[in-house]
Design a protein around this motif. Structure first.
Motif, short mmCIF file in Angstrom:
data_model
loop_
_atom_site.label_atom_id
_atom_site.label_comp_id
_atom_site.label_asym_id
_atom_site.label_seq_id
_atom_site.Cartn_x
_atom_site.Cartn_y
_atom_site.Cartn_z
N CYS B 68 -0.42 1.54 -10.02
CA CYS B 68 0.83 0.84 -10.36
C CYS B 68 2.03 1.64 -9.85
N LEU B 69 2.01 2.95 -10.06
CA LEU B 69 3.13 3.78 -9.59
C LEU B 69 3.22 3.74 -8.06
N ASN B 70 2.07 3.68 -7.38
CA ASN B 70 2.11 3.59 -5.92
C ASN B 70 2.65 2.25 -5.44
N GLU B 71 2.48 1.20 -6.25
CA GLU B 71 3.12 -0.08 -5.92
C GLU B 71 4.64 0.09 -5.96
N VAL B 72 5.12 0.83 -6.94
CA VAL B 72 6.56 1.07 -7.05
C VAL B 72 7.06 1.89 -5.85
N VAL B 73 6.26 2.87 -5.42
CA VAL B 73 6.62 3.66 -4.22
C VAL B 73 6.74 2.73 -3.02
N TYR B 74 5.78 1.83 -2.87
CA TYR B 74 5.77 0.90 -1.74
C TYR B 74 7.02 0.03 -1.74
N TRP B 75 7.33 -0.58 -2.89
CA TRP B 75 8.50 -1.46 -2.96
C TRP B 75 9.78 -0.68 -2.74
N SER B 76 9.83 0.53 -3.23
CA SER B 76 11.03 1.35 -3.06
C SER B 76 11.23 1.73 -1.60
N GLU B 77 10.14 2.06 -0.91
CA GLU B 77 10.23 2.49 0.49
C GLU B 77 10.67 1.34 1.39
N LYS B 78 10.23 0.12 1.07
CA LYS B 78 10.59 -1.05 1.88
C LYS B 78 12.10 -1.32 1.88
N GLY B 79 12.79 -0.80 0.87
CA GLY B 79 14.23 -1.04 0.78
C GLY B 79 14.57 -2.36 0.12
N ASP B 80 13.53 -3.13 -0.25
CA ASP B 80 13.76 -4.43 -0.87
C ASP B 80 14.12 -4.29 -2.35
N LEU B 81 13.80 -3.13 -2.90
CA LEU B 81 13.93 -3.01 -4.34
C LEU B 81 14.23 -1.56 -4.77
N VAL B 82 15.40 -1.40 -5.37
CA VAL B 82 15.64 -0.16 -6.13
C VAL B 82 15.31 -0.58 -7.56
N PRO B 83 14.21 -0.09 -8.11
CA PRO B 83 13.78 -0.64 -9.40
C PRO B 83 14.73 -0.29 -10.54
N SER B 84 14.89 -1.24 -11.43
CA SER B 84 15.65 -0.95 -12.66
C SER B 84 14.68 -0.79 -13.84
N ALA B 85 13.63 -1.58 -13.85
CA ALA B 85 12.68 -1.49 -14.96
C ALA B 85 11.35 -2.14 -14.60
N LEU B 86 10.32 -1.71 -15.31
CA LEU B 86 9.01 -2.35 -15.19
C LEU B 86 8.71 -2.99 -16.54
#
Lengths: 480, 141
Positions: B68-86
Motif C-alpha cells: 500500500c505504501l509503495n502505491e503511494v510512492v508510485y502516485w507521488s512520483e507520477k506527479g498526479d497526486l500530492v496525497p492529503s490522506a488515505l
C-alpha cells in the motif's frame, strides 16, 4: 543482536558461523571502522546473508559497509548455480547503479574561468531531481523494449555517443538474457518517463581534476595525468529498476514460502537459481541493468554537448572519452575457482564493485595489462578514487571491492549538523561549485555525512583487493 | 512523534524509517501514509481535490502495508497526486482497499524533500500492542 567478531589482521574480521548461518562472515574494515559498525545493524545483516541456501565462500562486506535493508550496503555473496539462490534484495532497488568516468583533453586551470557557466549548463542540460526530463527526448513503447535488450548500444545507435564508447563499459554496456516480457507495465511506464535522467539523493554528475597519481604507469594506460579534467556520472536504472525490484520482491516472498526457505529478514526473499522465479527475475534485472547503461550513455552525450557549447571546442579538441563504466548493484553469472575447482556462481554485489585482475578476458584489451578500472566516488567535498582490480580480489572476494565512502551519519543527523551552515557557500570557498535541485539534498549529502573515502581505499589497498591509481578532486557537482 | 501526529520518522544510517501508533489497524496505516507523505514532501500540504483507488493483495498484513505504501510512492512520483490522506475501506488479511486523496503537484505550493525509491520489507512490522496497533517500515532513498 550482539555479533561476535574475531580480528584476523589489520583489515580483516571473521564472524564465526553461529545459529542458522551456513558459512562465516568476512568483513574488511579498520579497527576504527569496526568500532563504528558495532553500533549499527550491518554486521547482523552479514550474518543474515550467511543463512541463505547455497552460499559459496563467506558472506562478505567491503570497508564501505553500512546498514542497508536485507543485505548490508557493501555486501558481496556468491551462490552455487544448482544449490544457491538469487535475491533481489541482494541487488537492491537501483539495479546497476554505477559510475562512469570520462577523461578529457582539458587542464583544470584552463576551464576554471568558465566553471560556473559549465556547471549551470550541465544543470540545465542533464535532467536532475525528481520529475525532471528533457523536452526534446521522448521514449516510445517500441523503443523502450530495444533499450532493455541492447543497453548502451541502443543509445549509441540513436546518436548518443559512438561505437568506441562501448569498448570501455562493463560487459560492453549490456547484460545478456534481458527479456522485456518479464517486466511489468508499471515498470515500463516509469522507465519511459525517466530514461536520460540523473535522479536525486546520492546520484551526481561531477567535473573533477586529477589531484594525485599513485601509479604513473597505470595512470598512463588509463590516459590520466595531474591537473587533467575528468567527469564522473553516478546514476542507475531510476524508477524502472525500483519497480522491477519491487515487483520481484513480491514474487520472491511467495517463492521463499513455496521452496521452504527460512528468511531472517523478508527483504532477503529469494528463489533457487534453477527455478522459473529466479530465471524471470534475472531476465528482468538484466533489462534494468541495460536501462542504466543506456541512461549513463545518454547523459554522457549531453555532457559532451554541454562542454562543446560552453567552451566552444570541438569533440576532437575536448576528447571526452570513457575511461570505464562499472556497476555496483548487480547479480552476475561468473566463473570462479573455489578450493581449486572451477565453479559457475551467481555473484551478488550490493554496493560493491567488480574488480577483475590483470589478464582477465572481460577487461577491455587496452587495460588488460593493468586490471579492470574501479571507480570509487567519495563525497562532494573531498575526492574520488580510480583503482584497478587485483589478483587478491579475484582470489578472496570473487573479484569485488568497495563502491564508495559509505555513510556514517543519518540523514536527520546530517540535516541537523548542516543547520546554520551555508554548505554551498562553504564548498565554493573550498573550490567546489554545487548546483542542486534542492537544498535538503545538499544538507543530507554533506561531506561529513560520509566516511573519508581515503580511509576506505586505504583498507582496500592494505587488504590487496584493489590498487590505487589516481585521486580526483571535485570542481563542480550537479545534484538532484 | 511530530506534534499532532502519531507517526515518527526514524533514523537509519543511509535511509529513513517511519513508525506509527493508532487505535486500529486501519488508522495506523492511515498514519503511516501521513509519515510517508511528510518524508517525501516535507511540510508541503495538499487539499483533497482528486482521489485514486488502491487495491492490493498479498500473503499477509505486513506485505499489504508495504504494498500500500509503495502505491503511494508510485502516485507521488507520477506527479498526479500530492496525497492529503488515505482512507481505508477494507483491510482484510490478504487484501486491502483504500482511497487516497490529494491534488496534482503544484511547484508553487509543493516541494519535494526527498525521492523515495521504495518502501522495503526490512524489519517491516504491523503489530497489535496494548491499546492499539504499531507499524514500522524502512524506505530506500
Amino acid at each position: 543482536m550482539n555479533v561476535k567478531v574475531q580480528q584476523i589482521d589489520s583489515c580483516r574480521w571473521r564472524i564465526p558461523r553461529e545459529g542458522a548461518m551456513r558459512t562465516e562472515g568476512l568483513v574488511f574494515a579498520s579497527a576504527k571502522m569496526m568500532q563504528d559498525l558495532q553500533r549499527e545493524q550491518a554486521l547482523e545483516q552479514v550474518c543474515n546473508v550467511a543463512t541463505l541456501p547455497g552460499i559459496v565462500g563467506p558472506s562478505m562486506a567491503m570497508p564501505d559497509i553500512h546498514w542497508g535493508y536485507g543485505f548490508p550496503i557493501g555486501g558481496v555473496a556468491a551462490f552455487d548455480a544448482d544449490q544457491g539462490v538469487v535475491s533481489p534484495g541482494g541487488v537492491g532497488y537501483d539495479i546497476n547503479c554505477g559510475v562512469r568516468l570520462l577523461r578529457s583533453n582539458l587542464e583544470a586551470e584552463s576551464i576554471r574561468p568558465q566553471l560556473g557557466r559549465l556547471a549551470d549548463a550541465l544543470f540545465r542540460n542533464v535532467p536532475s531531481g525528481v520529475g525532471s526530463c528533457r523536452r526534446d527526448f521522448k521514449l516510445t513503447v517500441r523503443e523502450e523494449s530495444r533499450v532493455l535488450v541492447k543497453g548502451a548500444a541502443w543509445a549509441v545507435q540513436q546518436g548518443f555517443g559512438d561505437a568506441g564508447d562501448l569498448e570501455c563499459i562493463e560487459g560492453h554496456g549490456a547484460i545478456p538474457g534481458a527479456d522485456p516480457e518479464m517486466v511489468s507495465e508499471r515498470a515500463l511506464e516509469r522507465g519511459r518517463a525517466q530514461l536520460g535522467t540523473l535522479g536525486s539523493g546520492n546520484h551526481f554528475l561531477e567535473i573533477q581534476q586529477v589531484d594525485a597519481i599513485y601509479d604513473a604507469d597505470a595512470a598512463a594506460v588509463l590516459g590520466l595525468h595531474p591537473g587533467q579534467v575528468t567527469v564522473s556520472i553516478h546514476t542507475g536504472s531510476r524508477g524502472f529498476g525500483y519497480q522491477v525490484c519491487d515487483d520481484y520482491l513480491k514474487v520472491m516472498l511467495r517463492a521463499a514460502r513455496k521452496y521452504g526457505i527460512v528468511l531472517p529478514d523478508r527483504q532477503l526473499c529469494c528463489a533457487p537459481l534453477p527455478s522459473d522465479e529466479a530465471r524471470s527475475y534475472l531476465a528482468a534485472m538484466a533489462c534494468a541493468a541495460n536501462f542504466a547503461f543506456a541512461n549513463r550513455q545518454m547523459i554522457t552525450a549531453w555532457v559532451r554537448d554541454t562542454f562543446e557549447q560552453v567552451l566552444g571546442k570541438s569533440p576532437a579538441d575536448l576528447r571526452l572519452g570513457i575511461i570505464y563504466d562499472v556497476c555496483h548493484n548487480i547479480a552476475k553469472w561468473e566463473d570462479h575457482v573455489v578450493n581449486g575447482q572451477q565453479r559457475r556462481l551467481c555473484v551478488h554485489r550490493k554496493g560493491a564493485t567488480r574488480a577483475f585482475p590483470p589478464g582477465h578476458a572481460e577487461i577491455p584489451a587496452a587495460y588488460r595489462q593493468i586490471g579492470q578500472p574501479v571507480l570509487i566516488p567519495g563525497d562532494m567535498g573531498r575526492y574520488s578514487y580510480v583503482l584497478t582490480g587485483t589478483a587478491g580480489a579475484y582470489a578472496e572476494t570473487f573479484g569485488s571491492t568497495c563502491h564508495g565512502a559509505g555513510r556514517v551519519m543519518s540523514r536527520h543527523a546530517a540535516k541537523k549538523a548542516a543547520r546554520g551552515h551555508d554548505l554551498i557557500g562553504e564548498l565554493a570557498a573550498l573550490g567546489t561549485l554545487v548546483r542542486a535541485a534542492g537544498r535538503a539534498t545538499v544538507a543530507e549529502e554533506m561531506p561529513a555525512a560520509y566516511k573519508d573515502v581515503a580511509d576506505v581505499v586505504e583498507v582496500v589497498q592494505r587488504a590487496g583487493i584493489g590498487h590505487a591509481v589516481a585521486r580526483l578532486k571535485p570542481m563542480a557537482v550537479i545534484k538532484g | 512523534m511530530t506534534p499532532g501526529c502519531s507517526f515518527r520518522l526514524i533514523e537509519h544510517t543511509a535511509d529513513m524509517g517511519i513508525e506509527a501508533r493508532a487505535d486500529s489497524r486501519e488508522a495506523v496505516l492511515e498514519e503511516m501514509v501521513q509519515g510517508l507523505v511528510a518524508l517525501i514532501f516535507g511540510r508541503s500540504r495538499a487539499v483533497p481535490r482528486v482521489t485514486a483507488e488502491i487495491l492490493v493483495r498479498a500473503e499477509d498484513p505486513v506485505e499489504l502495508l508495504v504494498s500500500c505504501l509503495n502505491e503511494v510512492v508510485y502516485w507521488s512520483e507520477k506527479g498526479d497526486l500530492v496525497p492529503s490522506a488515505l482512507h481505508v475501506a477494507a483491510f482484510r488479511d490478504s487484501e486491502l482497499l483504500a482511497t487516497i486523496s490529494g491534488e496534482p503537484f503544484d511547484p508553487e505550493r509543493h516541494s519535494i524533500e526527498r525521492q523515495v525509491k521504495s518502501v522495503t520489507y526490512h524489519q517491516a512490522c504491523l503489530d497489535e500492542i496494548p491499546g492499539g496497533w504499531y507499524a514500522r517500515v524502512y524506505v530506500d532513498l
